[in-house]
Write a protein that holds these residues in place. Structure first.
Motif, PDB file in Angstrom:
ATOM      1  N   VAL A   1       1.089  60.045  12.530  1.00  0.00           N
ATOM      2  CA  VAL A   1       0.432  61.102  11.747  1.00  0.00           C
ATOM      3  C   VAL A   1      -0.118  60.524  10.445  1.00  0.00           C
ATOM      4  O   VAL A   1      -1.227  60.868  10.016  1.00  0.00           O
ATOM      5  CB  VAL A   1       1.414  62.257  11.447  1.00  0.00           C
ATOM      6  N   SER A   2       0.641  59.624   9.833  1.00  0.00           N
ATOM      7  CA  SER A   2       0.183  58.991   8.597  1.00  0.00           C
ATOM      8  C   SER A   2      -1.117  58.230   8.827  1.00  0.00           C
ATOM      9  O   SER A   2      -2.038  58.283   8.009  1.00  0.00           O
ATOM     10  CB  SER A   2       1.264  58.045   8.072  1.00  0.00           C
ATOM     11  N   ARG A   3      -1.190  57.521   9.958  1.00  0.00           N
ATOM     12  CA  ARG A   3      -2.430  56.808  10.290  1.00  0.00           C
ATOM     13  C   ARG A   3      -3.580  57.783  10.533  1.00  0.00           C
ATOM     14  O   ARG A   3      -4.729  57.524  10.167  1.00  0.00           O
ATOM     15  CB  ARG A   3      -2.225  55.950  11.545  1.00  0.00           C
ATOM     16  N   ALA A   4      -3.265  58.905  11.149  1.00  0.00           N
ATOM     17  CA  ALA A   4      -4.295  59.888  11.505  1.00  0.00           C
ATOM     18  C   ALA A   4      -4.932  60.520  10.274  1.00  0.00           C
ATOM     19  O   ALA A   4      -6.136  60.824  10.278  1.00  0.00           O
ATOM     20  CB  ALA A   4      -3.703  60.967  12.406  1.00  0.00           C
ATOM     21  N   VAL A   5      -4.155  60.732   9.226  1.00  0.00           N
ATOM     22  CA  VAL A   5      -4.685  61.438   8.056  1.00  0.00           C
ATOM     23  C   VAL A   5      -5.284  60.488   7.024  1.00  0.00           C
ATOM     24  O   VAL A   5      -6.003  60.920   6.120  1.00  0.00           O
ATOM     25  CB  VAL A   5      -3.599  62.310   7.382  1.00  0.00           C
ATOM     26  N   ASN A   6      -5.012  59.193   7.148  1.00  0.00           N
ATOM     27  CA  ASN A   6      -5.479  58.228   6.157  1.00  0.00           C
ATOM     28  C   ASN A   6      -6.974  57.969   6.287  1.00  0.00           C
ATOM     29  O   ASN A   6      -7.451  57.501   7.316  1.00  0.00           O
ATOM     30  CB  ASN A   6      -4.713  56.910   6.310  1.00  0.00           C
ATOM     31  N   GLY A   7      -7.733  58.277   5.234  1.00  0.00           N
ATOM     32  CA  GLY A   7      -9.164  57.991   5.211  1.00  0.00           C
ATOM     33  C   GLY A   7     -10.010  58.871   6.103  1.00  0.00           C
ATOM     34  O   GLY A   7     -11.181  58.568   6.335  1.00  0.00           O
ATOM     35  N   LYS A   8      -9.445  59.978   6.613  1.00  0.00           N
ATOM     36  CA  LYS A   8     -10.208  60.906   7.462  1.00  0.00           C
ATOM     37  C   LYS A   8     -10.529  62.165   6.661  1.00  0.00           C
ATOM     38  O   LYS A   8      -9.709  62.638   5.875  1.00  0.00           O
ATOM     39  CB  LYS A   8      -9.408  61.295   8.710  1.00  0.00           C
TER      40      LYS A   8
ATOM     41  N   PHE B   1     -12.569  67.829   2.363  1.00  0.00           N
ATOM     42  CA  PHE B   1     -11.265  67.345   1.912  1.00  0.00           C
ATOM     43  C   PHE B   1     -10.803  66.178   2.780  1.00  0.00           C
ATOM     44  O   PHE B   1     -11.079  66.150   3.987  1.00  0.00           O
ATOM     45  CB  PHE B   1     -10.202  68.449   1.996  1.00  0.00           C
ATOM     46  N   GLU B   2     -10.095  65.222   2.145  1.00  0.00           N
ATOM     47  CA  GLU B   2      -9.389  64.206   2.912  1.00  0.00           C
ATOM     48  C   GLU B   2      -8.147  64.862   3.491  1.00  0.00           C
ATOM     49  O   GLU B   2      -7.526  65.714   2.845  1.00  0.00           O
ATOM     50  CB  GLU B   2      -9.021  63.025   2.025  1.00  0.00           C
TER      51      GLU B   2
END
Length: 433
Positions: A337-344, A353-354
């Protein structure tokens, strides 16, 4: 102690190379993903790639129509390169060959912010000329646009810009030349005493500096700008909020028609299984991209479920939320989940919004409710905006207002931390005379 061999069973997650690569694709922002896929298309002859941006074709690996290729290439606006711009201005000067060489050398010692990063002594030794001649060349470079380019320090950069202003401000030049550090530290009273001028005039100089550019070359790029592009778009219908992938940003990968039509025939002569390997890699890329899209939609939908008031009523209704809550909701690991929300980024009815924006820590209230730290930061900005500028509020006073008006239970240290994160100066530096 008895020694021996024992069997012990335990559950352990083993990440394969394929899984690691898939997670890596999930972590990449969309611009980085596109660059990665372009590299893959160049290495893999079976990949035919079309890349779209805002519904306009910007790259196609195989282009049969040469005239149309020229059309779309000509329509792309290239960012202006700082060094080309400086060399272009240099071309209008009439210089001796040695002076021309020195000027060109100095230009390439300018960094991406516009500052000269060389050493005049080293340049003079390199060209076997007096240092005064190199210094004159640097002063000539400092007359180029953007104003402030070629400065060696922030102070020199600001001075160059002040001297270029049409209605020259002599006081501003004197203050910056002799009391720059005190001005930056907002020690206006001390400067006014040293110069014998009213403190409000020193504040006016400070206000003037806020309109100048400390990075004069920031608008000139050596590469394409990193644009913010929303991968997710949220719309609302009768059933609620719907998350959609912005497919216009995603490159389209397909098998090259030449290889696709002759795959069976070509594979007979492919003793090393090279084509089979490349074909499998293409399939893996296609599936990984679809997996990425599915994961992003799942995570965003879970965020909507948790932050429904935000989407219904506005940004002031943002609630505390953690990565762990969403991970449990979508049955994924926290790191995924952390990877999914980073920089998206996501386009919502309330703006762009990021995804990380929706994850905030909680602040308790007197009524045992919890509100988002982002809302607390907005409240601090509002309090500072409305304060008496001649008597700015201390962090303790801000805390007292938050406690009395909003019922928040937090510490002065937390207020200080949030104020610094917001870039709001301390009360002594906000004071106006």
């Amino acid at each position: 102690m008895e020694q021996g061999l024992f069997q012990n069973q335990r559950l352990q997650l083993v990440i394969t190379n394929k899984m690691e690569q898939q997670l890596s694709l999930l972590h990449m922002p969309i611009v980085e993903l596109e660059r990665f896929l372009m590299d893959q298309a160049l290495e893999n002859p079976l990949i035919d790639m079309e890349s779209f941006d805002n519904n306009h074709l910007i790259l196609k690996k195989h282009q049969n129509d040469k005239s149309s290729e020229k059309d779309w290439l000509n329509n792309i606006e290239q960012p202006r390169n700082l060094y080309d711009f400086l060399l272009e201005q240099l071309s209008f000067l009439t210089l001796k060959p040695k002076e021309q060489e020195i000027m060109e050398y100095l230009i390439f010692l300018v960094d991406e912010n516009g500052y000269f990063q060389g050493d005049l002594q080293d340049v003079s030794k390199h060209f076997a000329v007096p240092v005064d001649l190199v210094e004159q060349a640097l002063y000539r470079l400092q007359t180029f646009e953007p104003i402030g380019v070629g400065a060696r320090t922030l102070q020199e950069c600001i001075l160059l810009q002040i001297r270029d202003v049409s209605n020259h401000n002599e006081l501003a030049e004197l203050v910056v030349a002799h009391y720059f550090e005190l001005l930056v530290e907002r020690k206006w009273r001390e400067i006014s005493n040293k110069m014998g001028v009213d403190v409000t005039e020193i504040q006016n100089v400070f206000d003037l500096l806020k309109n100048l550019n400390p990075r004069p070359a920031s608008s000139y790029q050596n590469d394409y700008p990193q644009l913010i592009k929303p991968e997710l778009i949220i719309s609302e219908d009768r059933q609620g909020f719907i998350v959609k992938i912005n497919n216009a940003l995603y490159p389209k990968l397909s098998c090259d028609s030449y290889y696709n039509e002759r795959m069976d025939q070509l594979s007979k002569y492919d003793q090393s299984n090279y084509l089979t390997e490349k074909y499998e890699h293409l399939n893996w890329l296609q599936k990984s991209i679809e997996k990425r899209k599915t994961t992003l939609v799942r995570v965003m939908q879970a965020i909507i479920d948790k932050q429904n008031d935000f989407f219904q009523k506005g940004t002031s209704y943002l609630k505390p939320l953690t990565i762990k809550e969403i991970a449990e909701s979508v049955e994924l690991h926290d790191s995924t989940v952390s990877r999914a929300v980073n920089g998206k980024y996501v386009q919502t009815p309330h703006g762009l919004f990021e995804l990380k924006y929706f994850f905030t820590s909680s602040i308790s209230t007197n009524g045992n409710d919890e509100i988002s730290s982002e809302i607390v930061k907005d409240l601090i900005v509002e309090i500072v905006k409305n304060e008496n500028k001649s008597k700015p509020l201390s962090d303790q006073k801000i805390l007292d207002i938050l406690s009395a008006n909003e019922g928040l239970t937090l510490t002065r240290r937390t207020v200080t931390k949030y104020r610094e994160q917001l870039g709001v100066p301390s009360s002594s530096k906000r004071k106006r005379y």
